[in-house]
Each structure stands twice: as C-alpha cells, then as structure tokens.
Design a protein around this motif. Sequence first.
Motif, PDB file in Angstrom:
ATOM      1  N   GLU A   1     -34.524  37.592  25.521  1.00 47.79           N
ATOM      2  CA  GLU A   1     -35.309  36.361  25.323  1.00 47.79           C
ATOM      3  C   GLU A   1     -35.993  36.041  26.647  1.00 47.79           C
ATOM      4  N   LEU A   2     -37.317  35.997  26.632  1.00 46.80           N
ATOM      5  CA  LEU A   2     -38.064  35.799  27.875  1.00 46.80           C
ATOM      6  C   LEU A   2     -37.957  34.348  28.356  1.00 46.80           C
ATOM      7  N   PHE A   3     -37.960  34.164  29.677  1.00 45.32           N
ATOM      8  CA  PHE A   3     -37.942  32.804  30.224  1.00 45.32           C
ATOM      9  C   PHE A   3     -39.301  32.131  30.061  1.00 45.32           C
ATOM     10  N   GLU A   4     -40.353  32.963  30.085  1.00 49.92           N
ATOM     11  CA  GLU A   4     -41.711  32.404  30.004  1.00 49.92           C
ATOM     12  C   GLU A   4     -42.252  32.436  28.584  1.00 49.92           C
ATOM     13  N   ASP A   5     -42.883  31.346  28.205  1.00 49.14           N
ATOM     14  CA  ASP A   5     -43.587  31.315  26.928  1.00 49.14           C
ATOM     15  C   ASP A   5     -45.079  31.234  27.243  1.00 49.14           C
ATOM     16  N   VAL A   6     -45.764  32.338  27.010  1.00 53.62           N
ATOM     17  CA  VAL A   6     -47.176  32.414  27.415  1.00 53.62           C
ATOM     18  C   VAL A   6     -48.049  31.384  26.686  1.00 53.62           C
ATOM     19  N   ASN A   7     -47.653  31.008  25.484  1.00 54.27           N
ATOM     20  CA  ASN A   7     -48.461  30.044  24.720  1.00 54.27           C
ATOM     21  C   ASN A   7     -48.522  28.670  25.370  1.00 54.27           C
ATOM     22  N   SER A   8     -47.482  28.333  26.143  1.00 54.95           N
ATOM     23  CA  SER A   8     -47.452  26.988  26.725  1.00 54.95           C
ATOM     24  C   SER A   8     -47.992  26.964  28.154  1.00 54.95           C
ATOM     25  N   LEU A   9     -48.470  28.103  28.644  1.00 57.56           N
ATOM     26  CA  LEU A   9     -48.925  28.161  30.041  1.00 57.56           C
ATOM     27  C   LEU A   9     -50.419  27.903  30.186  1.00 57.56           C
ATOM     28  N   THR A  10     -50.763  27.162  31.224  1.00 56.89           N
ATOM     29  CA  THR A  10     -52.184  26.985  31.523  1.00 56.89           C
ATOM     30  C   THR A  10     -52.542  27.710  32.821  1.00 56.89           C
TER      31      THR A  10
ATOM     32  N   LYS B   1     -63.563  25.359  20.798  1.00 52.23           N
ATOM     33  CA  LYS B   1     -62.706  25.228  21.979  1.00 52.23           C
ATOM     34  C   LYS B   1     -62.516  23.749  22.336  1.00 52.23           C
ATOM     35  N   LEU B   2     -63.605  22.978  22.187  1.00 55.31           N
ATOM     36  CA  LEU B   2     -63.566  21.537  22.509  1.00 55.31           C
ATOM     37  C   LEU B   2     -62.545  20.816  21.613  1.00 55.31           C
ATOM     38  N   ILE B   3     -62.587  21.131  20.330  1.00 52.48           N
ATOM     39  CA  ILE B   3     -61.638  20.510  19.382  1.00 52.48           C
ATOM     40  C   ILE B   3     -60.206  20.945  19.721  1.00 52.48           C
ATOM     41  N   GLU B   4     -60.053  22.242  19.992  1.00 54.79           N
ATOM     42  CA  GLU B   4     -58.722  22.781  20.310  1.00 54.79           C
ATOM     43  C   GLU B   4     -58.163  22.116  21.563  1.00 54.79           C
ATOM     44  N   ASN B   5     -59.035  21.946  22.595  1.00 57.98           N
ATOM     45  CA  ASN B   5     -58.602  21.329  23.847  1.00 57.98           C
ATOM     46  C   ASN B   5     -58.173  19.881  23.641  1.00 57.98           C
ATOM     47  N   SER B   6     -58.919  19.163  22.791  1.00 58.19           N
ATOM     48  CA  SER B   6     -58.583  17.751  22.535  1.00 58.19           C
ATOM     49  C   SER B   6     -57.196  17.650  21.911  1.00 58.19           C
ATOM     50  N   ILE B   7     -56.917  18.531  20.948  1.00 63.50           N
ATOM     51  CA  ILE B   7     -55.596  18.524  20.299  1.00 63.50           C
ATOM     52  C   ILE B   7     -54.502  18.867  21.326  1.00 63.50           C
ATOM     53  N   LEU B   8     -54.811  19.853  22.182  1.00 67.20           N
ATOM     54  CA  LEU B   8     -53.836  20.264  23.203  1.00 67.20           C
ATOM     55  C   LEU B   8     -53.547  19.131  24.185  1.00 67.20           C
ATOM     56  N   ARG B   9     -54.608  18.379  24.549  1.00 63.43           N
ATOM     57  CA  ARG B   9     -54.435  17.251  25.496  1.00 63.43           C
ATOM     58  C   ARG B   9     -53.460  16.228  24.922  1.00 63.43           C
ATOM     59  N   ILE B  10     -53.639  15.901  23.655  1.00 66.84           N
ATOM     60  CA  ILE B  10     -52.762  14.911  23.010  1.00 66.84           C
ATOM     61  C   ILE B  10     -51.320  15.421  23.045  1.00 66.84           C
ATOM     62  N   ASP B  11     -51.177  16.690  22.745  1.00 69.79           N
ATOM     63  CA  ASP B  11     -49.854  17.312  22.750  1.00 69.79           C
ATOM     64  C   ASP B  11     -49.255  17.301  24.157  1.00 69.79           C
ATOM     65  N   GLU B  12     -50.111  17.576  25.172  1.00 68.64           N
ATOM     66  CA  GLU B  12     -49.660  17.591  26.571  1.00 68.64           C
ATOM     67  C   GLU B  12     -49.155  16.221  27.007  1.00 68.64           C
ATOM     68  N   ILE B  13     -49.864  15.167  26.604  1.00 69.06           N
ATOM     69  CA  ILE B  13     -49.453  13.803  26.976  1.00 69.06           C
ATOM     70  C   ILE B  13     -48.074  13.500  26.391  1.00 69.06           C
ATOM     71  N   LYS B  14     -47.883  13.923  25.156  1.00 62.87           N
ATOM     72  CA  LYS B  14     -46.589  13.700  24.497  1.00 62.87           C
ATOM     73  C   LYS B  14     -45.490  14.487  25.233  1.00 62.87           C
ATOM     74  N   ASN B  15     -45.787  15.732  25.577  1.00 63.56           N
ATOM     75  CA  ASN B  15     -44.811  16.561  26.307  1.00 63.56           C
ATOM     76  C   ASN B  15     -44.485  15.978  27.670  1.00 63.56           C
ATOM     77  N   LEU B  16     -45.510  15.435  28.331  1.00 58.46           N
ATOM     78  CA  LEU B  16     -45.331  14.833  29.661  1.00 58.46           C
ATOM     79  C   LEU B  16     -44.349  13.668  29.593  1.00 58.46           C
ATOM     80  N   TYR B  17     -44.519  12.850  28.574  1.00 60.04           N
ATOM     81  CA  TYR B  17     -43.625  11.703  28.380  1.00 60.04           C
ATOM     82  C   TYR B  17     -42.187  12.190  28.171  1.00 60.04           C
ATOM     83  N   ASP B  18     -42.013  13.217  27.325  1.00 60.47           N
ATOM     84  CA  ASP B  18     -40.671  13.777  27.070  1.00 60.47           C
ATOM     85  C   ASP B  18     -40.059  14.346  28.348  1.00 60.47           C
TER      86      ASP B  18
END
Lengths: 281, 168
Positions: free
Chosen positions: A257-266, A67-84
């Motif tokens: 087509e659903l408005f919500e994508d459950v994979n991207s939700l926290t 989970k720790l490794i997965e979270n670290s990868i997600l954080r990096i991805d989140e920072i990139k998404n935030l910038y976009d």
Amino acid sequence: MRTFKNQFFQSFLGSQLRKIIFTVLLISISSLLIFTQVEKTETIKSFRSSSIGIVYFISSIVTSPIKLIENSILRIDEIKNLYDDVQQYKKERILESESFQELVSLKLKIAEYEQLLNLNKDQEYNFITSRVLADLSDKYFSSMLINIGANNGVFENMPITGPSGLLGRVTEVDDNISRGMLVTDVSSRIPVSVSEKSFQGILIGQNKKNPRIEFIKESGQVRIGDLVTTSGKGGIFPPYIFVGQIAKKGEGYIEVELFEDVNSLTHVRLINFSNNISNDF
Amino acid sequence: MIFDRDKKNNFFYNDFIINVIIFISISLNLFSSNSIFDFTLLTCVIIFLSKGSRMNWKYPLYIFFWGIYSDLIISYPIGYSSTLFLLFLLMNQLSNFYGIFFLDIVRFFILFISLIFVFIFEYLAVYYQFSTNIFTPLNLLPLLIALIFYFPLNYLLKNNLKLYVSKE
C-alpha cells in the motif's frame, strides 16, 4: 437502366473497397509502429520529449472550460479538507510534539553511532518542487506531467516523491515540461528493501492502486505492516525513501500500500540524486 | 464561407466538425483523473458512429494522425491509439459495406464485440510483455461507460447534428 445500375453499384463498391483497403493499410502501418517499438529510437524519443510542451499547450486551450469547472469543484473540496485537517491537527498537536522530540533524539543517536563506526556519509541531495499539470495515473501506462523541464535542471530518471513517499521517476524532459512514470505503471521496476531486516525485492507496477513486490527470497518472513523503502540499488533512486507498507500477502505475491496518493497531490518533489547512472529500469 | 451547407462544401464541413470533436475528446484525456471515463474508448465510439465511410479517403489518414497525437498525450507506445481508432473505423466501414448501417441493435452488438476484443487484446499484450495480470472488474467500467455512451452519442449525432450517421 440495368447497365446504369450495375455501373453505379460497381463504382460505389469500388470506392468503398478502396477506402477499406486504405484503412487496413494504415492499421498495418500503426501495428508495425507498435511492434517495432519506434518510440525507443533516439529520434522519436527526442521528438516525443520536445512535443510534450506543444501538445499540452494545445490540449489545455481546448479543454480550458472543463478544467475551470473541475478546478472549482476541487477548490470547494480542498476548503473542506483544510477544515478537517485543522481539526485533526488540534487533536494531535501534543502527541506530535512528543514524536518530534523522539525523532530528534534518534537522529542524534544515529549520528553518534555512525561516528563511532567511522561510516562513510551518504551522499546529500537537494530537490526541486514542481506543480502537477496533469495526472494520467489511471491508464495502463500511468504517468504525470509536471511544469518544470530541462531549463530548471530536470534530467531523465530523476526520482519523484511526494511529502510522504516515492511516486516514480522522470521519463521525458522538454524545456519547460516533463513527464514522470509512476510506480503503478505496468513497466515500472524499482529495487526496494522490506522491513528493518532489509529483505531485497523489486517493486512492480500492476496498473492498480497497490503494486507488488517480486523476487524476494525471504517472502515467508515478510509481515503485513512491514515498511518498504527504496534500496538504492541500481543508482537511480537514493536509499531509504519511503514507498509504502505491506498490505497483503498471497500465494506468490506481496502487495504494497503506497504512502502517496497521486490523485490528491498538487505538487511533487524531484530529487537531484547525482548517483543517477543507470538506465536499466 | 466555411459552414456553407451546399453540396460542394459539405465534405469540408463534415470533416471539420468531426475532427474538432475527435480533437476535444482526445485532449480531455489530459484532465481525466478517474478510472471511469476513458476518453480513448469514447473517441473510438465517436469514430465508430461517424460517417467515415461516406467521407473522402483522407478521413482514415486524419484518424491515423489523431492516434499519434493521442499517444503523445497519454504516453502510450506510438501506433497504439492509431490502431485502435482505425480498427473502429474499419468496423464502421464494414458495417456500412454490408448494409447494416440502419440497424442500431446490430451496430451496437458490433461495437460491444469490438470493445471486448480490444479489452482481451490489451490484457494479453500487457500480460505477455510485462508478465502482469491487470485484470480487475474495475477495468471493465470504462468499457461499460463507453457502451452506455453509444446511445446518447448516436442520438446526438444522428438527430441533432445530422452530419455523421447516414439515413439515405
């Protein structure tokens, strides 16, 4: 020597056979548990609800390094998404302010018309926000675990939404953890309303990204891009919650087509809808 | 000492390690949010490769309870995972019984047939119970991944741990 070999072979065969028979017996018991749908009995239902917390606690300890490794990868991805997102926001800022003005004026207009028609006001409802603990949305029976339970006022069949639309409803409640069934689950059935003409249908999960609408009488009049909202029928979901839009029409089916994508939700919202009276879905 | 490798404690050592591996594999279901890895299927492969048939009679019972634990995690109908796990254990025991334990290709073929059978059974069960056609080529992906994992898992269990696959 031959007798010894025979005895050895027979005892080995006997022991192997016994194990196989025992396994077959256990398979029969397991199959019986499936076919009798034992989980629908009140005792097993309450056991299942009360065991979510313990099972989650044990599993989370075991899988914490992963989970720790997965979270670290997600954080990096989140920072990139935030910038976009910031860049996108800068572009759309002017347009958004115009849309906001339009929305406010529309809302005022609706309130005025409702007053003129002397309409009963829809029931108001508030919501509780919760963090998503685990997402099991890619299985046949799609569900998610959320970190609030009965202690926070969660009850069975509470609608779950994201910022853009409907996600599902609560199916199991423990003291501090709950499980929600998603709209993509094969056993999910939600009454919906399609387009501004309010064609009534049932949204059925397909274990795919896009669920389908069935039992819609006016399917010929439905167009791609039409908005799908909850109809409020059945009393579980409040009316006018966005679900998605019509994405595809085929022979005897309509895909949404659903408005919500459950994979991207926290985080998700649990709507405290007190008309929640039926268990038929 | 728990990990004493003498003959007397070997049963416990084998049981303990394989149960820990199954426990971790099932628990990973909670944190897999993609459609590629199905840890239930991977657990089936581990059970199929385990030395279950040479373990004591309690082993199927452990598998049965791990199935219940798996159902509680992923909210499947109670008994579903147990049936699946025990079916793969039965395949393991039968392949042992008929003396084809050493032939990797044959064992792989048995696993392949079992996975296809499970896939068809799941498809028909969902189709008849929920009137929903769930088939997409994407659904075959976890099955293929489980098949691909057969080789590394087999190598790991056979050569590194030397605990599960018998080579007498």
